[in-house]
Design an enzyme around this catalytic site. Structure first.
Site: not given
Length: 213
Positions: A73, A85, A102, A106, A153
């Site tokens: 992040r 999320a 999601e 993910e 990601e």
């Protein structure tokens, strides 16, 4: 200051806005300045981020482990452990559908049982972002190719971690992501309290981000 005796419940209220300026408009979020009239009649400027809303999933398997992922992040210059999320990308989108998407994209996982775990405003002094956190159980792996990832990601790591370990990590100051912290602490409270059956259904109303049933 007297003791409050009524039920604790947040209430909708809107003070008069005499003017609004959009300082920045991005693909998903923006920055807005409102001129807000205070109860004493004075007018002050309030800057905040506009946000479409988001969903998160605490996916709990039969061994009491939670599906988590580790992702970079940039704003906080950290790799954070998080739960799946994402944004509510479509206006009026059903939040359950977004959460299911999601979890699939993910973690490549689907769930047979869904409940609402918590609804929160992530940082109400600086953004209008509303977040709905779901509890997902009865997990199973999805067959076929995994969703193609890119950017941050592409470096994502996946794991299943015992709920108790995540709770200890939050309380020790080792885990900082909002969705994970609120989600696992809420789940621990549920399991030690009234139980999962007392949670709201997955399609419970969400006034902060109304959706089409």
């Amino acid at each position: 200051m007297g003791e409050y005796t009524g039920p604790l419940r947040d209430t909708a209220e809107e003070w008069p806005v005499t003017g609004t300026t959009t300082q920045f408009a991005g693909r998903k979020t923006g920055v807005r300045t409102d001129e807000v009239t205070m109860p004493d009649g004075s007018v002050v400027s309030r800057d905040y981020q506009t946000h479409p809303g988001s969903v998160a999933v605490v996916a709990l398997d039969e061994q009491g482990r939670v599906v988590v992922l580790r992702q970079y992040r940039h704003p906080v210059r950290h790799k954070l452990w998080e739960v799946p999320a994402g944004l509510l990308d479509v206006v009026g989108e059903h939040p359950l559908g977004a959460a299911q998407r999601e979890l699939y994209e993910e973690a490549h996982v689907e769930a047979g049982d869904w409940r609402v775990l918590a609804d929160v405003y992530t940082s109400p002094g600086g953004t209008d972002e509303a977040l709905r956190i779901f509890l997902a159980r009865e997990l199973s792996d999805v067959e076929g190719e995994r969703f193609e990832v890119s950017e941050e990601e592409a470096d994502m790591e996946l794991a299943r971690v015992p709920l108790e370990e995540l709770v200890r990590g939050v309380l020790a100051g080792d885990l900082h992501n909002t969705c994970l912290a609120v989600g696992v602490l809420a789940l621990q409270a549920v399991l030690n309290g009234d139980g999962v059956e007392a949670l709201r259904p997955a399609d419970a109303p969400w006034p902060a981000r109304p959706f089409t049933p």
